[in-house]
Design an enzyme around this catalytic site. Structure first.
Site, PDB file in Angstrom:
ATOM      1  N   SER C  45       0.833  -1.208   0.000  1.00 51.89           N
ATOM      2  CA  SER C  45       0.000   0.000   0.000  1.00 51.89           C
ATOM      3  C   SER C  45       0.864   1.251   0.000  1.00 51.89           C
ATOM      4  O   SER C  45       0.587   2.220  -0.700  1.00 51.89           O
ATOM      5  CB  SER C  45      -0.907   0.004   1.232  1.00 51.89           C
ATOM      6  OG  SER C  45      -1.777  -1.099   1.212  1.00 51.89           O
ATOM      7  N   LYS C 164       0.163 -10.240   7.562  1.00 51.77           N
ATOM      8  CA  LYS C 164       0.429  -8.865   7.953  1.00 51.77           C
ATOM      9  C   LYS C 164      -0.911  -8.283   8.365  1.00 51.77           C
ATOM     10  O   LYS C 164      -1.806  -8.111   7.532  1.00 51.77           O
ATOM     11  CB  LYS C 164       1.006  -8.050   6.797  1.00 51.77           C
ATOM     12  CG  LYS C 164       1.167  -6.576   7.181  1.00 51.77           C
ATOM     13  CD  LYS C 164       1.592  -5.671   6.036  1.00 51.77           C
ATOM     14  CE  LYS C 164       1.680  -4.221   6.541  1.00 51.77           C
ATOM     15  NZ  LYS C 164       1.942  -3.267   5.451  1.00 51.77           N
ATOM     16  N   SER C 166      -2.702  -5.131   9.667  1.00 48.81           N
ATOM     17  CA  SER C 166      -2.535  -3.682   9.855  1.00 48.81           C
ATOM     18  C   SER C 166      -3.713  -3.056  10.581  1.00 48.81           C
ATOM     19  O   SER C 166      -3.873  -1.843  10.561  1.00 48.81           O
ATOM     20  CB  SER C 166      -2.361  -3.001   8.488  1.00 48.81           C
ATOM     21  OG  SER C 166      -1.150  -3.387   7.899  1.00 48.81           O
ATOM     22  N   GLY C 189       1.301  -4.416  11.102  1.00 50.73           N
ATOM     23  CA  GLY C 189       1.530  -3.328  10.167  1.00 50.73           C
ATOM     24  C   GLY C 189       1.487  -1.974  10.857  1.00 50.73           C
ATOM     25  O   GLY C 189       1.530  -0.955  10.191  1.00 50.73           O
TER      26      GLY C 189
END
Lengths: 298, 298, 298, 298
Positions: C45, C164, C166, C189
């Site tokens: 991202s 991951k 986040s 994250g």
């Protein structure tokens, strides 16, 4: 019982010392009696009911009952977090002469409240209530919503006569109005969508804004009822703008100030509810003056 | 005043007829007195305070005060929607011998409540309160959150000693614990994140789960306090699982059933709060039994 | 394969004309190679992957692969909305020498995506992928969340090695880290909760902030790994503040400016992503300078 | 340019091997040409545009352009995450003969996107576009909303001709339709609120449901346009029910199945989009058959 037309969600006036002022409420109602309203809602969200003690609430119910003109439908807000307290308040409202109980959803323990919780709660209240029950879904304050399926299920109960839906979601009005068991009725709680809600099947509205601008709310209703759609839309655009500036942006404090500007007994809400800034007061005053001028010249 | 360690958010027991049972609360506390807890919270969310009348609340406060062993810090939930009612309840709790007032945010008129509304409300309460104030942010129930900036601003007030933050957001614990004016303290309200919250700077916790499993909550705290991190994590994993099965999935009804399973006076909550299904009861019973076995063999 | 430690989510540098600058990425990596990082994430991202064409993405993957020092674990972001496109991108990343595919959830048609949709999608990708798959849940951008049950189900797949996460929700780290099938790993994250996440069971982190402050992120990890908890908390508090000022408040534009301030090739993001205001730039510059000073004097 | 009436958001048919089938799209359009529709939207959310490559998209645009009858307004979905890519797609659509560009909001980096971000983005696109721009707000998919103030600001731009608002919020229709600079138009994206939206000031609609039931959507529009309000409401109730069963509950997979049931080329969507269960298929089939029967007997 026919429940239709415009009902103001009445505000609660206070004396200077902060205590409730039932006589000032009565004075407001004396004037509302001539405004084309179908009845009155006492102890709703707009009435700061969550800030009032039981005895304060009863004093207001009593005063409003006495002040209301004959033929006005009297609705009392009686929702509480527990089923038992809701029933007790509903019975008391009936004793005080109220025709309908407006029962908001329980909402504090929202993670624990499923569809069946709401259905069980409302059925128990409706079973025990001496007067018809009006469901009340107001997600902006409670964080919970009665959805179409729950409402339709509850519309089967003979003592549940309708819903005040303050979500502003017109899709739900379309769905419920067409599918609920007659004579179940939908009333909207959103002045900003009054005309679209009526067109979608609602039979009336309970509106905070009608405490300050009852005639403007009634005008939309009458235009719709008479099939004057262009006029209704034009009046609705004006009402949406007023609703935004007064209620959405300034809350109960703004509404009460708009009432003051129109000669009603508004005053200030209980803390921590804020009062409008001076700039906001000027904007409200200007708007209300313009609307009166429009009304006078029509 | 040192506010640290584990505090159970006490449940409210009822008699068969639905009335509050202060003597059963006292019996629970008599047993809690030996569990390593730092004190007690009466009339919190877990205590169904939004379902109780003023007189019911006072009866519970009185009973808990009498039952608590010397040295236990007594905390009363006193938050109400209006500033004036919050102050009145806080003063009453002080008169009844409570050391700290746990004041949840007002929340009903949430669109009208800005940062400055909360700050003004809490300052007014803290100014008027004879006892120190503990902020209480519980977004899962109220739909409003005290954010870091608001908390830091309020931490400047000499009569505001800390916050119970039930959001489960550990980032906020890190921020507030490092930046708030000493001796402002953070307590977490989330059993599922007790150990991470302590590591992030919290000094203790107020936990619903501690009404059923006080020893398991205290164990995590003691392991962390002694620097036994691996043990703390292992105990935390067990606690997170118990919190999920009992509190998250079954709410106050589940917690009370877990208390019953452990020999406390749990019972059922007031309607519309649901009680667990039979399958859920079995799952809770099995879990509690396993945890006791683990505890016995350690 | 051991996946642990700190990975920066690499930014994408552009030339003045707005085209991607793989050589500037390579220069950043040459310096990152000496910062104690475990590897690199390209096309995440933070890398503005949703703004890049396929050929731009491949140019960046190639450049990063060449620039990375031996022993650095190379992770490519390969998630796309369709299952087929995700598989194609994943295969291409494998061909280009990447060791792990970071696959974010599909998210556009969120009302249609149920638990089983995500599970079916990820299983199909993991079945087809020549390299291990790392799940990626980033609700702040996607509006969808992988919950504990879904993650645990997917942890059974032999080609899914971890997640991951986040979300910043530490409770999920506790749950997944303790219940997922080994060797499934959790990476956080969130720089603001790095230390709490590690303590809760995470094995490392993929962090946007590590593109600007890799040493500060690694320092927290090393302190935790060595059991220096007090030092880890102190470093974490500093990191949380930096994360808030740089990433939370100023986004990718802020992060890139912080990189510029530290001598990396940051630059501006593609529009419509905003760049920080002058006041914000000064705040970031001041913060970064202070942190370097702290680091230099330690 | 007059933009009014009903536009279907066209679906994308695929061959058995999963590749796009422009000729099947053309066949659908040949039949739509006789259904009273005002034009077509290609590459919208319903067209699975986020699942298509650039070349797939262009093949569909070309096929639809050729198949559309003269006088049908052609609208191409051209929104992308970056401003530059949106402009490039918009220019390409203009080259391919499209009259209007439907530009959805950027949405991935939502915490970084403020009102001014959207306004700057849309102004840049509208400045660069050879064809008029239609704003597109679809919060159910994107998680971001264009609010009244932003829309009104953008309505000042001479190359922005209106908005497709798929939020279902009728209050916004009232506000924008009454306050935007002429000739700015509001189209609704919600079949469930088509009639209320028209009554509130919308001039038409872009509807997924119109790919399966174009005549039923047009019927509501025509009834409203002719002032037959009772008939419009009755038709709207039917449409709301169909929209719920087909689109809300079964998504694009359900819509495509409804198309199959009516003899259009529907097929299955790309994974991970689900196809309806057998029970759902039967429900959709039954509903579509009933509606056709109703239509035939009117």
């Amino acid at each position: 019982m026919e429940i239709a037309g415009i009902f103001p969600a009445l505000t609660t006036p206070y004396y200077q010392d902060g205590s409730v002022a039932p006589d000032l409420l009565a004075k407001n109602i004396a004037r509302y009696n001539r405004a084309g309203l179908s009845g009155y809602v006492v102890l709703g969200s707009t009435g700061e009911s969550v800030m009032l003690s039981s005895s304060e609430g009863e004093a207001l119910l009593t005063a409003a009952k006495e002040a209301a003109a004959p033929g006005k439908l009297l609705i009392a807000g009686t929702g509480a977090e527990s089923t038992a307290a809701t029933i007790a308040k509903t019975k008391r409202a009936a004793e005080l002469g109220y025709a309908v109980a407006l029962v908001k959803t329980p909402y504090y323990y929202k993670p624990a409240y499923k569809a069946e919780t709401f259905i069980r709660h409302y059925r128990a209240v409706a079973d025990a209530s001496p007067i018809p029950v009006l469901l009340y879904s107001v997600p902006i304050f409670t964080g919970v919503t009665l959805d179409t399926r729950e409402i339709l299920s509850l519309s089967e109960h003979p003592n549940i006569i309708g819903i005040k839906d303050s979500s502003g979601v017109i899709q739900r009005v379309v769905e419920v109005a067409s599918q609920a068991r007659p004579p179940f009725k939908v009333l909207t709680g959103g002045a900003a969508v009054l005309y679209p809600a009526l067109v979608a099947g609602a039979k009336g509205a309970i509106l905070a804004l009608a405490s300050a601008l009852p005639e403007r709310c009634v005008a939309v209703y009458e235009s719709w009822k008479s099939g004057r759609h262009a006029e209704a839309l034009s009046q609705q655009q004006e009402l949406a703008q007023a609703s935004k500036i007064i209620v959405t942006e300034a809350g109960i404090g703004g509404l009460k100030y708009a009432m003051d500007a129109r000669g009603y007994n508004g005053g200030v809400p209980r803390l921590p509810l804020p009062s409008p800034s001076d700039a906001k007061k000027q904007e409200i005053h200007r708007l209300v003056t313009e609307l009166e001028h429009v009304a006078a010249t029509v």
